[in-house]
Structures are given as C-alpha cells and as structure tokens.
Design a protein around this motif. Structure first.
Motif, mmCIF file in Angstrom:
data_model
loop_
_atom_site.group_PDB
_atom_site.id
_atom_site.type_symbol
_atom_site.label_atom_id
_atom_site.label_comp_id
_atom_site.label_asym_id
_atom_site.label_seq_id
_atom_site.Cartn_x
_atom_site.Cartn_y
_atom_site.Cartn_z
ATOM 1 N N SER A 158 0.823 -1.209 0.000
ATOM 2 C CA SER A 158 0.000 0.000 0.000
ATOM 3 C C SER A 158 0.858 1.259 0.000
ATOM 4 C CB SER A 158 -0.936 -0.008 1.201
ATOM 5 O OG SER A 158 -0.187 0.037 2.393
ATOM 6 N N GLY A 159 0.226 2.353 -0.406
ATOM 7 C CA GLY A 159 0.899 3.647 -0.398
ATOM 8 C C GLY A 159 1.520 4.052 -1.720
ATOM 9 N N VAL A 160 1.134 3.410 -2.831
ATOM 10 C CA VAL A 160 1.681 3.757 -4.136
ATOM 11 C C VAL A 160 1.052 5.066 -4.606
ATOM 12 C CG1 VAL A 160 1.772 3.091 -6.580
ATOM 13 C CG2 VAL A 160 2.218 1.395 -4.798
ATOM 14 N N GLU A 161 1.895 5.976 -5.077
ATOM 15 C CA GLU A 161 1.438 7.257 -5.600
ATOM 16 C C GLU A 161 2.274 7.636 -6.812
ATOM 17 O OE1 GLU A 161 3.755 10.430 -2.842
ATOM 18 O OE2 GLU A 161 2.226 9.233 -1.831
ATOM 19 N N GLN A 162 1.697 8.478 -7.645
ATOM 20 C CA GLN A 162 2.413 8.903 -8.837
ATOM 21 C C GLN A 162 3.570 9.801 -8.433
ATOM 22 O OE1 GLN A 162 -0.119 10.509 -11.851
ATOM 23 N NE2 GLN A 162 1.577 11.098 -13.148
ATOM 24 N N GLY A 163 4.710 9.635 -9.098
ATOM 25 C CA GLY A 163 5.872 10.471 -8.854
ATOM 26 C C GLY A 163 6.923 9.770 -8.023
ATOM 27 N N GLY A 164 7.942 10.525 -7.689
ATOM 28 C CA GLY A 164 9.020 9.997 -6.883
ATOM 29 C C GLY A 164 10.379 10.454 -7.366
ATOM 30 N N PHE A 165 10.515 10.687 -8.680
ATOM 31 C CA PHE A 165 11.795 11.130 -9.242
ATOM 32 C C PHE A 165 11.788 12.609 -9.611
ATOM 33 C CE2 PHE A 165 12.276 6.567 -10.471
ATOM 34 C CZ PHE A 165 13.490 6.340 -9.849
ATOM 35 N N GLY A 166 10.660 13.251 -9.581
ATOM 36 C CA GLY A 166 10.520 14.612 -10.092
ATOM 37 C C GLY A 166 9.522 14.594 -11.229
ATOM 38 N N LYS A 167 9.685 15.490 -12.197
ATOM 39 C CA LYS A 167 8.728 15.601 -13.306
ATOM 40 C C LYS A 167 9.024 14.564 -14.390
ATOM 41 C CE LYS A 167 6.864 18.965 -16.527
ATOM 42 N NZ LYS A 167 5.472 19.006 -16.297
ATOM 43 N N ASP A 168 7.976 13.843 -14.817
ATOM 44 C CA ASP A 168 8.121 12.863 -15.897
ATOM 45 C C ASP A 168 8.333 13.547 -17.236
ATOM 46 O OD1 ASP A 168 7.933 10.208 -14.944
ATOM 47 O OD2 ASP A 168 5.802 10.459 -14.575
ATOM 48 N N LEU A 169 9.081 12.880 -18.086
ATOM 49 C CA LEU A 169 9.202 13.295 -19.473
ATOM 50 C C LEU A 169 7.925 12.889 -20.197
ATOM 51 C CD1 LEU A 169 12.850 12.068 -20.168
ATOM 52 C CD2 LEU A 169 12.089 14.414 -19.757
ATOM 53 N N PRO A 170 7.597 13.513 -21.342
ATOM 54 C CA PRO A 170 6.415 13.082 -22.089
ATOM 55 C C PRO A 170 6.517 11.590 -22.450
ATOM 56 C CG PRO A 170 7.271 15.149 -22.957
ATOM 57 C CD PRO A 170 8.275 14.643 -21.948
ATOM 58 N N GLY A 171 5.402 10.887 -22.319
ATOM 59 C CA GLY A 171 5.364 9.475 -22.658
ATOM 60 C C GLY A 171 5.864 8.549 -21.574
ATOM 61 N N ARG A 172 6.230 9.084 -20.410
ATOM 62 C CA ARG A 172 6.743 8.266 -19.321
ATOM 63 C C ARG A 172 6.004 8.600 -18.033
ATOM 64 N NH1 ARG A 172 10.194 9.473 -22.933
ATOM 65 N NH2 ARG A 172 11.641 7.935 -23.709
ATOM 66 N N CYS A 173 5.802 7.585 -17.216
ATOM 67 C CA CYS A 173 5.121 7.793 -15.947
ATOM 68 C C CYS A 173 5.752 6.900 -14.891
ATOM 69 C CB CYS A 173 3.638 7.452 -16.102
ATOM 70 S SG CYS A 173 2.688 7.829 -14.617
ATOM 71 N N THR A 174 6.054 7.486 -13.760
ATOM 72 C CA THR A 174 6.601 6.705 -12.652
ATOM 73 C C THR A 174 5.668 6.790 -11.453
ATOM 74 O OG1 THR A 174 7.931 8.599 -11.968
ATOM 75 C CG2 THR A 174 9.028 6.922 -13.285
ATOM 76 N N TYR A 175 5.670 5.724 -10.709
ATOM 77 C CA TYR A 175 4.948 5.636 -9.446
ATOM 78 C C TYR A 175 5.948 5.159 -8.409
ATOM 79 C CZ TYR A 175 0.498 5.849 -11.928
ATOM 80 O OH TYR A 175 -0.566 6.243 -12.690
ATOM 81 N N SER A 176 5.734 5.550 -7.174
ATOM 82 C CA SER A 176 6.598 5.058 -6.104
ATOM 83 C C SER A 176 5.753 4.772 -4.876
ATOM 84 C CB SER A 176 7.692 6.082 -5.782
ATOM 85 O OG SER A 176 7.108 7.288 -5.323
ATOM 86 N N LYS A 177 6.343 4.048 -3.976
ATOM 87 C CA LYS A 177 5.669 3.714 -2.718
ATOM 88 C C LYS A 177 5.964 4.830 -1.725
ATOM 89 C CE LYS A 177 5.017 0.067 0.601
ATOM 90 N NZ LYS A 177 5.372 -1.236 1.066
ATOM 91 N N GLY A 178 4.935 5.597 -1.413
ATOM 92 C CA GLY A 178 5.080 6.682 -0.450
ATOM 93 C C GLY A 178 6.088 7.742 -0.868
ATOM 94 N N GLY A 179 6.316 7.911 -2.181
ATOM 95 C CA GLY A 179 7.281 8.886 -2.662
ATOM 96 C C GLY A 179 8.721 8.431 -2.544
ATOM 97 N N ASP A 180 8.947 7.221 -2.083
ATOM 98 C CA ASP A 180 10.292 6.681 -1.886
ATOM 99 C C ASP A 180 10.570 5.620 -2.949
ATOM 100 O OD1 ASP A 180 12.670 5.532 -1.050
ATOM 101 O OD2 ASP A 180 11.921 4.927 0.924
ATOM 102 N N VAL A 181 11.336 5.982 -3.983
ATOM 103 C CA VAL A 181 11.605 5.035 -5.071
ATOM 104 C C VAL A 181 12.421 3.846 -4.581
ATOM 105 C CG1 VAL A 181 11.379 6.750 -6.891
ATOM 106 C CG2 VAL A 181 13.621 6.338 -5.887
ATOM 107 N N GLY A 182 13.146 3.997 -3.505
ATOM 108 C CA GLY A 182 13.890 2.876 -2.940
ATOM 109 C C GLY A 182 12.973 1.830 -2.331
#
Length: 185
Positions: free
Chosen positions: A76-100
C-alpha cells in the motif's frame, strides 16, 4: 557482439536512464484509460537500419495501470511520482514517494527505441542477449534487467518495477504488461 545484442543492451540502458524521471502528481485509483496512437503519427525514420518503422503511441501512460494493480506487488501507499517531473510518454509511481521502497515505470517508447525492439523480435534469435521473447501485445521481450517491452498498434510500451531495490519479477511484470496492453487503444 551481434547487432541484436547491441540493440537490446542500448534499449535496456535507455529505459533504465529514462526511468529516472517522475512526476509530483498523485495517482488516482480510478480505472485506467488507454493510450492512443498519436494523431498524424508517422513512422520513425530509421537511418541506422535497426529494423521497423514504429510509430509514437500517444495518450497518458499514467492511465495504463491502476494503483491497486501496482500495490499488489509493492504494497500500500503507491502514488504517482518519486523522481521529479516525468518526461512526455513516461510515468513513474513510487511507494510513499520513496523510489527505494518501490517504483513502477511505464513508458510509451520513442519510435527509434521501438525500432530496436521490432528488429530484435524479427531477428528470430535472441541467443546471447539479455532478453527472452514473451507473449504480450503483438510480441514482447522480457529484459532480465527488470522490464517487459512489447509492441502494440505499431508502437512499443515498456513496463518495469522494483521493490526495495529488487526487481518485482517476471510474472508480475507480465501481469502488468498484459493489463497495459489491454488498455492501449
């Protein structure tokens, strides 16, 4: 080293580098909406002769997986983002904002990267590469570096993820990639 291996290594490296981008927006657990082939899409030029005439898929890659689907692997706790702003065509999600702690990357690949995947799939042999053919979309590759890249509607999509620094595993990647393939319009 043969061209197929070079192409796969370059593609995997590009996906890894490009995956280090994120967004600060919160993810919605709503049902995902598919990506579409970009209007007026034209095949990418391929001066290096690496194979294929891929198109750029359009749409929102963040709409291709739901939060509950990602939480099945990351917790639980997955949210969009974690690395900063995505480039067009790419999307990242992280657990609680912590990509680790956990990260998921969805990429609507650039046509030149996709051409490399098309060539690898068309070559008939992946021997000596870091990839294995998988049945996703119109054809795909599981890259041992923790990603599935597949072709669909003339373009390519890459899906990758890790939890606590360890790849989520082939079966989960195939589950995610299959869900994404079903949503790309």
């Amino acid at each position: 080293m043969n061209h197929t291996r070079i192409v796969l290594v370059v593609t995997a490296a590009a996906l890894t580098i490009l995956g280090a981008c994120g967004s600060d927006k919160k993810a919605s657990p709503d049902t995902a909406v598919g990506a579409t082939v970009a209007g007026n899409a034209t095949p990418a030029a391929n001066p290096a002769g690496l194979g294929g005439t891929a198109v750029q898929l359009g749409g929102d890659p963040c709409a291709l997986l739901t939060v509950p689907e990602m939480e099945a692997a990351l917790g639980s706790g997955v949210e969009q983002g974690g690395f900063g702003k995505d480039l067009p065509g790419r999307c990242t999600y992280s657990k609680g904002g912590d990509v680790g702690a956990g990260v998921v990357l969805i990429t609507l690949q650039d046509p030149l990267e996709c051409n490399a995947v098309l060539k690898a799939l068309a070559s008939g042999s992946l021997e000596g590469t870091n990839a294995e053919r998988v049945d996703v979309g119109d054809g795909g590759l599981y890259l041992t570096g923790g990603q599935v890249v597949f072709t669909i509607h003339g373009g390519c999509v890459a899906v990758g993820g890790s939890r606590a620094g360890v790849n989520v595993g082939k079966e989960m990647l195939l589950t995610w990639a299959s869900a994404v393939a079903g949503r790309v319009a």
